[in-house]
Write an enzyme that holds these catalytic residues in place. Structure first.
Site, PDB file in Angstrom:
ATOM      1  N   GLU A  68       6.667   8.140  -6.212  1.00 40.19           N
ATOM      2  CA  GLU A  68       5.793   8.095  -5.237  1.00 40.19           C
ATOM      3  C   GLU A  68       6.619   8.085  -3.716  1.00 40.19           C
ATOM      4  O   GLU A  68       5.365   8.564  -2.544  1.00 40.19           O
ATOM      5  CB  GLU A  68       5.526   6.591  -5.132  1.00 40.19           C
ATOM      6  CG  GLU A  68       3.791   5.898  -5.685  1.00 40.19           C
ATOM      7  CD  GLU A  68       4.835   6.306  -7.001  1.00 40.19           C
ATOM      8  OE1 GLU A  68       5.193   5.587  -7.916  1.00 40.19           O
ATOM      9  OE2 GLU A  68       3.657   6.734  -7.818  1.00 40.19           O
ATOM     10  N   ASN A 122       3.619  10.825 -12.645  1.00 39.65           N
ATOM     11  CA  ASN A 122       2.454  11.435 -11.682  1.00 39.65           C
ATOM     12  C   ASN A 122       2.957  12.520 -10.936  1.00 39.65           C
ATOM     13  O   ASN A 122       4.177  12.515 -10.700  1.00 39.65           O
ATOM     14  CB  ASN A 122       1.737  10.411 -10.675  1.00 39.65           C
ATOM     15  CG  ASN A 122       3.346  10.044  -9.829  1.00 39.65           C
ATOM     16  OD1 ASN A 122       3.967   9.416 -10.355  1.00 39.65           O
ATOM     17  ND2 ASN A 122       2.632  10.106  -8.457  1.00 39.65           N
ATOM     18  N   ASP A 129      -3.001   8.523 -10.372  1.00 42.91           N
ATOM     19  CA  ASP A 129      -1.822   8.319 -10.700  1.00 42.91           C
ATOM     20  C   ASP A 129      -1.425   7.641 -12.620  1.00 42.91           C
ATOM     21  O   ASP A 129      -1.143   6.433 -12.325  1.00 42.91           O
ATOM     22  CB  ASP A 129      -1.692   6.717  -9.910  1.00 42.91           C
ATOM     23  CG  ASP A 129      -0.263   6.451 -10.010  1.00 42.91           C
ATOM     24  OD1 ASP A 129       1.139   6.971 -10.150  1.00 42.91           O
ATOM     25  OD2 ASP A 129       0.882   4.882 -10.381  1.00 42.91           O
TER      26      ASP A 129
END
Lengths: 145, 599
Positions: free
Chosen positions: B198, B282, B324
């Site tokens: 992230e 991801n 995701d």
């Protein structure tokens, strides 16, 4: 600057952030940003606040500002926190690290996605805190349903 | 430094003297033997095959109802407790979330603390951890306990004394690089991964020499071939050579540099193939429109040579991720019949909702079926190309930026997250803790700043339409790709399962129950409400000849984000209001390990 016109607008359509805070420790200052909620639909700034919240705040403060097991509910916090204190915490961060607590709010002072839209984020959360907005993705004024 | 070097020198000399040869001590030989001893629990995954199965059979389906807590231990830390303890001989090793304390407990003396390790870390790292300050446990090998700290430092402790032997910096928290995963030790190396999908990190698997923490090699998930440790000819994907520039050619410009593919799951190892298996996370950002291409090798199963790191085969489950669906979930190695033929299989329950069975020697795709009927983002996986057939309505790429794609199942949490499944060779069945959650997902444009969130999507989550359970605990036939039975749970099941030869399967629940169910029918045999929600994994061992069950409770993790406040509202008519039960009405924070036994 844009909030001046919004303030005027809110007078017209009878919606704003002002009334709910009287008497709370977070005194409402005249130039605090406001949000517009009209029949469940929000203005572009409030919608952008929702989106920026999703980018930078959601992963700790939970969906819709509702809090998580490790970060406070901002819908609660904004019942007490002034706009000034709110921006101060976002810009400078805050640490509460003790024997029992390990809570750290990062400083977003140099993060464009946050700092440029801090008023939008505030407006969105204030609308949530004032219970003018339900949970979930808000609809924009002009959206169909 | 000087003192350390001298000490290291001494240790090396002693080690060699003990072996009586010039070869370095092989932790693998020791671990190989230890992992087969059901009396101990020597690695976080139970064994190298990641089966989380024990041959212990004192606790059985017939007597499980007489289980009860026999002792417990407070970790003194509040936030989410993932992973579980190790048991080596008469010592139990318990870890905590940040500040990542480690305790050695004396099982001969009622769990008295032999030593405690308390790292000093800059707390600012807390702010760049994705989803709570979880840690999934320590590894043991060659007399050392290896700990991955939140601040991306890997530390080796003397298992007897808790003294630090070496430490190495594996990443930079200022760039959002952190560590949560449990290390794995094979032979003379320790393998660690990195978190930060992230934050736009460039994911990698890193091997350090167990002896002194020196770097053996790095194998990146995304980037140029020399960084990936792949051979364009010998490394295969779906049986074919992957070719030159297999990763960079699937990214626009140099986007791979912030391309994600983090490596924070559970690793496994097959001594017969000498391959280690793991999955990558991801691609960054969550906004697919911003990163055209397949974004290889994010969302990929890697099989790498344990010694050299060279990839033997790869398989990308979710090319060009739009939801995701990290591919980091555990790879379970099992020899099972697949469509009637005995197979050296690798079984993987992906976040994307498909249960995959592959040939672990060749990487051949054998089965890919949905393990939650709610899964709707793809109709099926094309067995010729290996690609999921995406449904346009649920494609956040097709819907585009600033469009809210609705009712996608599963949610970003996946049909299962990191909580590891178990496999019983006795029943031939996989036991899988699952999430039963759907989402709305709206991608939008973001810019990359080092150390700042690089997400680019808003989402809201809720149970599938008309349902009100957020999780299921299922039994799965990986040879056929079929659910055998499914127990609904009010919340996501975020606890690692344990299967035993006593015909029982154990798991924990977010509302705090440790449960024992019959491995054949799923029928509940025993439950006990621990002090907090369980996101830890269940462990078993013996002490003085008696079998015990241990589990960490302590709610948090990603489960603690949505669930603590309840999921979204019901304004969209997405199911009964009653479905959105707030977890905070059921449990509060606090880390405790509870040990269960029979009289």
């Amino acid at each position: 600057m844009r909030y001046k016109s919004l303030l005027a607008l809110s007078g017209l359509i009878g919606i704003g952030a002002v009334s709910a805070i009287a008497g709370s420790s977070g005194a409402k200052a005249e130039n605090d940003p406001v949000y517009v909620v009209q029949e469940g639909h929000v203005d572009q700034h409030t919608f952008n606040g929702y989106r920026r919240y999703g980018e930078s705040c959601h992963r700790c403060h939970g969906p819709d500002g509702a809090g998580s097991s490790y970060a406070p509910s901002l819908t609660e916090s904004l019942k007490h926190l002034s706009y000034e204190d709110f921006t101060n915490v976002i810009v400078n961060g805050r640490q509460n690290v003790t024997k029992s607590q390990n809570n750290v709010m990062p400083a977003f002072g140099t993060t464009e996605d946050v700092v440029l839209y801090i008023d939008d984020i505030y407006g969105y959360l204030k609308a949530r805190s004032d219970e003018r907005l339900p949970r979930g993705r808000p609809k924009r004024i002009g959206d169909d349903s | 430094m000087k003192l350390k070097r001298t000490l290291l020198g001494c240790t090396m000399m002693l080690g060699m003297a003990a072996l009586g040869a010039g070869t370095p001590a092989s932790a693998n030989d020791e671990l190989q033997k230890l992992q087969g001893d059901a009396n101990q629990w020597v690695m976080p995954t139970g064994n190298y095959a990641n089966q989380r199965y024990s041959t212990l059979d004192q606790i059985t389906a017939a007597n499980a109802s007489k289980l009860h807590p026999v002792w417990s231990f407070s970790t003194g830390v509040l936030r989410g407790h993932e992973g579980g303890p190790l048991v080596i001989g008469n010592t139990m090793y318990v870890h905590t979330p940040f500040p990542n304390n480690v305790f050695a407990l004396d099982l001969n003396d009622n769990g008295k603390i032999i030593w405690k390790y308390e790292p000093r870390q800059d707390p600012s790292v807390i702010a760049v951890m994705c989803c709570d300050t979880v840690n999934r446990g320590v590894a043991y090998g060659d007399g050392k306990i290896i700990l991955n700290q939140a601040d991306a430092t890997t530390v080796a402790l003397d298992a007897k004394s808790g003294k630090e032997l070496w430490h190495v910096k594996n990443g930079d928290p200022a760039k959002g690089e952190t560590m949560t995963m449990a290390p794995m030790i094979v032979k003379d190396k320790v393998y660690v991964g990195i978190s930060g999908g992230e934050f736009g990190t460039q994911g990698r698997l890193t091997a350090y020499n167990l002896k002194d923490g020196s770097l053996a090699w790095n194998a990146y998930s995304v980037g140029p071939d020399e960084q990936l440790l792949v051979d364009p000819v010998k490394t295969t994907n779906m049986g074919k050579p992957i070719g030159k520039d297999s990763s960079v050619s699937t990214w626009q410009g140099d986007q791979w540099k912030t391309g994600g593919g983090s490596t924070w799951g559970w690793y496994s190892y097959d001594p017969a193939t000498n391959l280690i298996y793991y999955g990558t996370g991801n691609p960054s950002t969550w906004n697919p429109v911003q990163r055209p291409g397949d974004n290889k090798w994010s969302m990929t199963i890697f099989a790498r040579d344990a010694d050299t790191g060279m990839a033997k085969w790869v398989y990308q489950m979710t090319p060009h991720d739009e939801w995701d669906y990290d591919g980091i979930n555990e790879m379970i190695l099992a020899d099972i019949p697949v469509k009637g033929k005995m197979t050296k299989a690798l079984v993987h329950f992906d976040r994307n909702g498909f249960g995959y069975t592959l040939n672990r020697e060749t990487g051949e795709l054998l089965v890919a079926e949905k393990y939650d009927p709610a899964v709707n983002w793809a109709t099926h996986v094309d067995m010729q190309t290996g690609r999921p057939q995406v449904v346009a309505q649920y494609s956040t790429q097709a819907q585009g930026e600033d469009k809210n794609s609705r009712n996608i199942c599963p949610a970003a949490l996946g049909s299962k997250d990191q909580q590891p499944a178990a496999f019983s060779p006795k029943t031939g069945v996989f036991y899988v803790p699952t999430n039963h959650v759907c989402m709305d997902y709206e991608p939008f444009k973001v810019s990359y700043t080092a150390g700042q969130p690089y997400v680019g999507a808003t989402l809201s989550m809720y149970p599938p339409k008309g349902e009100n359970n957020l999780g299921n605990f299922i039994a799965w036939d990986a040879g056929q790709g079929k659910i055998l039975w499914s127990n609904p749970e009010p919340f996501s099941v975020w606890s690692g399962a344990l299967a035993t030869a006593g015909d029982i399967v154990f798991y924990g629940t977010l509302d705090g129950y440790l449960k024992a169910v019959d491995s054949k029918s799923g029928k509940e045999l025993y439950k006990y409400k621990t002090p907090s929600g369980i996101i830890g994994n269940v462990t078993t061992y013996t002490h003085n000849g008696k079998q015990y069950i241990a589990v960490l409770s302590g709610v948090g993790g990603w489960a603690g984000i949505g669930m603590a406040a309840g999921l979204g509202n019901d304004t969209d008519g997405l199911g009964a209001v009653g479905a959105y039960k707030q977890l905070s009405n059921y449990t509060q924070l606090g880390g405790v390990m509870t040990v269960f036994g029979l009289d």
